[in-house]
Design a protein around this motif. Structure first.
Motif, short mmCIF file in Angstrom:
data_model
loop_
_atom_site.label_atom_id
_atom_site.label_comp_id
_atom_site.label_asym_id
_atom_site.label_seq_id
_atom_site.Cartn_x
_atom_site.Cartn_y
_atom_site.Cartn_z
N ILE A 8 1.53 3.14 2.59
CA ILE A 8 1.30 1.82 3.21
C ILE A 8 -0.21 1.58 3.19
N GLY A 9 -0.75 1.29 2.00
CA GLY A 9 -2.20 1.12 1.85
C GLY A 9 -2.56 -0.34 1.61
N LYS A 10 -3.67 -0.56 0.86
CA LYS A 10 -4.19 -1.92 0.64
C LYS A 10 -3.17 -2.82 -0.05
N ILE A 11 -2.47 -2.27 -1.04
CA ILE A 11 -1.58 -3.12 -1.83
C ILE A 11 -0.26 -3.40 -1.11
N ALA A 12 0.08 -2.53 -0.14
CA ALA A 12 1.38 -2.67 0.55
C ALA A 12 1.49 -4.01 1.27
N HIS A 31 7.32 5.13 4.52
CA HIS A 31 6.72 6.43 4.86
C HIS A 31 5.26 6.42 4.42
N ASP A 32 4.41 7.07 5.20
CA ASP A 32 3.01 7.31 4.80
C ASP A 32 2.62 8.65 5.43
N LEU A 33 1.72 9.37 4.76
CA LEU A 33 1.24 10.64 5.32
C LEU A 33 0.51 10.38 6.63
N ASN A 36 -0.45 6.52 11.54
CA ASN A 36 -1.04 5.28 12.08
C ASN A 36 -0.64 4.06 11.26
N LYS A 37 -0.28 4.29 9.99
CA LYS A 37 0.07 3.17 9.10
C LYS A 37 1.37 2.47 9.53
N ALA A 38 2.11 3.11 10.43
CA ALA A 38 3.35 2.50 10.93
C ALA A 38 3.05 1.14 11.56
N THR A 67 1.52 5.10 -3.50
CA THR A 67 0.50 6.06 -3.06
C THR A 67 -0.66 6.02 -4.06
N PRO A 68 -1.78 6.71 -3.79
CA PRO A 68 -2.88 6.73 -4.75
C PRO A 68 -2.39 7.20 -6.13
N THR A 69 -2.97 6.63 -7.19
CA THR A 69 -2.49 6.90 -8.55
C THR A 69 -2.35 8.39 -8.88
N PRO A 70 -3.34 9.26 -8.53
CA PRO A 70 -3.19 10.67 -8.92
C PRO A 70 -1.95 11.34 -8.32
N SER A 71 -1.35 10.75 -7.25
CA SER A 71 -0.17 11.36 -6.63
C SER A 71 1.15 10.74 -7.11
N HIS A 72 1.08 9.70 -7.97
CA HIS A 72 2.32 9.04 -8.40
C HIS A 72 3.33 10.03 -8.97
N PHE A 73 2.84 10.92 -9.86
CA PHE A 73 3.75 11.82 -10.56
C PHE A 73 4.53 12.68 -9.56
N PHE A 117 4.66 -3.50 -12.89
CA PHE A 117 3.52 -3.99 -13.70
C PHE A 117 3.06 -5.34 -13.15
N HIS A 118 2.40 -5.35 -11.99
CA HIS A 118 2.14 -6.66 -11.38
C HIS A 118 1.31 -7.62 -12.24
N PRO A 119 0.28 -7.12 -13.04
CA PRO A 119 -0.54 -8.11 -13.77
C PRO A 119 0.25 -8.88 -14.85
N SER A 171 -7.51 4.32 -16.65
CA SER A 171 -6.17 4.72 -16.20
C SER A 171 -5.51 3.60 -15.39
N ASP A 172 -6.27 2.97 -14.49
CA ASP A 172 -5.66 1.96 -13.61
C ASP A 172 -5.62 0.57 -14.22
N SER A 173 -6.66 0.21 -14.98
CA SER A 173 -6.72 -1.17 -15.48
C SER A 173 -6.32 -1.31 -16.94
N1 LIG Z 1 -5.56 -2.15 -4.26
C1 LIG Z 1 -5.17 -2.93 -5.28
O1 LIG Z 1 -5.76 -4.00 -5.54
C2 LIG Z 1 -3.99 -2.54 -6.11
C3 LIG Z 1 -3.39 -3.53 -6.89
C4 LIG Z 1 -2.26 -3.20 -7.63
C5 LIG Z 1 -1.79 -1.91 -7.65
N2 LIG Z 1 -2.41 -0.94 -6.92
C6 LIG Z 1 -1.89 0.42 -7.01
O2 LIG Z 1 -1.19 0.75 -5.82
C7 LIG Z 1 -1.37 2.14 -5.52
C8 LIG Z 1 -1.92 2.28 -4.13
O3 LIG Z 1 -3.16 1.60 -4.09
P1 LIG Z 1 -3.81 1.16 -2.71
O4 LIG Z 1 -5.02 0.37 -3.10
O5 LIG Z 1 -2.79 0.54 -1.80
O6 LIG Z 1 -4.25 2.60 -2.14
P2 LIG Z 1 -4.71 3.00 -0.65
O7 LIG Z 1 -5.55 4.20 -0.80
O8 LIG Z 1 -5.21 1.81 0.07
O9 LIG Z 1 -3.32 3.40 0.06
C9 LIG Z 1 -2.54 4.50 -0.27
C10 LIG Z 1 -1.71 4.91 0.94
O10 LIG Z 1 -0.88 6.01 0.55
C11 LIG Z 1 -0.92 7.02 1.57
N3 LIG Z 1 -0.65 8.28 0.89
C12 LIG Z 1 -1.49 9.04 0.15
N4 LIG Z 1 -0.83 10.07 -0.41
C13 LIG Z 1 0.45 9.97 0.00
C14 LIG Z 1 1.61 10.74 -0.22
N5 LIG Z 1 1.59 11.83 -1.01
N6 LIG Z 1 2.77 10.37 0.39
C15 LIG Z 1 2.80 9.27 1.19
N7 LIG Z 1 1.72 8.49 1.44
C16 LIG Z 1 0.57 8.84 0.86
C17 LIG Z 1 -2.30 6.91 2.18
O11 LIG Z 1 -2.30 7.42 3.49
C18 LIG Z 1 -2.54 5.40 2.13
O12 LIG Z 1 -2.08 4.76 3.31
C19 LIG Z 1 -2.33 2.68 -6.61
O13 LIG Z 1 -1.58 3.27 -7.63
C20 LIG Z 1 -3.01 1.45 -7.14
O14 LIG Z 1 -3.40 1.58 -8.49
C21 LIG Z 1 -3.48 -1.25 -6.12
#
Ligand SMILES: NC(=O)c1ccc[n+]([C@@H]2O[C@H](COP(=O)([O-])OP(=O)(O)OC[C@H]3O[C@@H](n4cnc5c(N)ncnc54)[C@H](O)[C@@H]3O)[C@@H](O)[C@H]2O)c1
Length: 317
Positions: A8-12, A31-33, A36-38, A67-73, A117-119, A171-173
């Motif tokens: 539940i990060g910036k994009i959520a 779910h988020d690690l 507080n993100k609840a 989640t952050p890109t490196p953890s997607h897999f 693929f949002h773009p 990787s991201d763009s």
């Molecule tokens: N920010 C953007 O503009 C944007 C746009 C499109 C796509 N994305 C993609 O969305 C994904 C997330 O980006 P973001 O900007 O929201 O990141 P972020 O860092 O703001 O949020 C990631 C969230 O994931 C949680 N997290 C980390 N590892 C976790 C795990 N193993 N299990 C559960 N929760 C975990 C973190 O606590 C955090 O709340 C990335 O792959 C990014 O490329 C981001």
């Protein structure tokens, strides 16, 4: 379709807004690690502090990995190995070997696998597809493209907060540019010609700049184009220029504006922005396509495989 959110990060926030605007889809669990993100969730969504328990208990049809890109897999693999359906933010993972492992895991279990693929759902991209298919302008054959996705994530020698959660500029763009292009030219006809990556070892990212040149086939002719990604320009600049025999189409993905310049005529400017943020518009497209594919028992794995192969080929050129 009911879905659950992981991360539940910036994009959520944009994803949740788009879900409320899209008929046929509902967010039920998250779910988020970081517990507080609840607080970011609407009252109707249940927060789970343990992913394994959510995967076992949730009534969701699919789980969106944000989640952050490196953890997607790792996270996507956990979803699939729990026999649940994964929808993964782009890029779905960061290497070809991870991609192969995800595809094998999903196919072995006969599970669909989606990439968000949002773009690709930019309103300016949709608009140009409509104009082109209706043959509203006489531009002739497509001769080439020039795509740039730049973000201000490297300033004064340091990564900015915007880079948090991302793997690297390419990787991201790179995958963003490729996914937008896949709606304009046939990605199956694309082949890598050259890949140029700028890596700064002291920075916690895979690359701060990356560029790839691709060939593609258009009306039986070989043409070329490039995808440039850059965190060092200090600006949010996202554009695709399509060069035709009789003019130029410029799709400004950041501003949702299309500009059409026919040879010898004044440019025509089309503002396609709405009252909603650009990313909400994008995710409305993602979720409406997702519910349609899910309803038909389809996924976008084939497209995802082609686009990620083009992405990873440039990394190792
Ligand atoms: N920010 C953007 O503009 C944007 C746009 C499109 C796509 N994305 C993609 O969305 C994904 C997330 O980006 P973001 O900007 O929201 O990141 P972020 O860092 O703001 O949020 C990631 C969230 O994931 C949680 N997290 C980390 N590892 C976790 C795990 N193993 N299990 C559960 N929760 C975990 C973190 O606590 C955090 O709340 C990335 O792959 C990014 O490329 C981001």
């Amino acid at each position: 379709m009911q879905i659950a959110l992981i991360g539940i990060g910036k994009i959520a926030n944009y994803q949740m807004q788009a879900i409320t605007h899209t008929p046929g889809i509902k967010l039920v669990d998250a779910h988020d690690l970081d517990a507080n993100k609840a607080e970011e969730l609407p009252g109707s969504v249940n927060f789970h502090d343990n992913l394994e328990k959510m995967l076992n208990k949730s009534a969701a049809d699919a789980f969106l990995v944000s989640t952050p890109t490196p953890s997607h897999f790792e996270v996507a693999m956990q979803v699939i190995e729990s026999d649940r359906i994964a929808i993964v933010e782009k890029p779905i993972c960061t290497s070809q070997s991870e991609m192969d492992a995800l595809l094998t895991a999903a196919r072995t279990r006969k599970l669909p696998l989606y990439t968000a693929f949002h773009p690709a759902y930019g309103r300016e991209v949709d608009w140009w597809r409509e104009q082109r298919d209706a043959q509203n302008f006489d531009l002739g054959a497509l001769l080439g493209f020039d795509t740039c996705f730049a973000d201000p994530y490297y300033i004064d020698g340091k990564l900015t907060l915007g880079a948090v959660g991302k793997a690297g500029a390419w990787s991201d763009s790179g995958i963003s540019g490729l996914s937008a292009l896949s709606r304009l030219i046939d990605p199956n006809s694309m082949e890598l010609v050259d890949g140029r990556m700028t890596v700064i070892p002291s920075l916690a990212c895979s690359q701060v700049q990356g560029l790839a040149v691709y060939s593609f086939v258009e009306q039986n002719n070989m043409a070329y184009g490039m995808v440039d990604t850059n965190w060092t320009l200090g600006k949010n600049y996202k554009t695709t220029r399509l060069r035709y025999e009789n003019g130029l189409v410029n799709l400004d993905h950041a501003k949702e504006i299309a500009t059409l310049s026919l040879s010898g005529q004044d440019p025509l400017v089309f503002n396609l922005a709405t009252d909603k943020p650009r990313l909400v518009n994008h995710y409305c497209g993602v979720f409406s396509d997702l519910t349609e594919m899910f309803g038909k028992g389809e996924d976008n794995t084939e497209l995802s495989e082609v686009l990620h192969r083009l992405l990873f080929a440039a990394l190792h050129h």
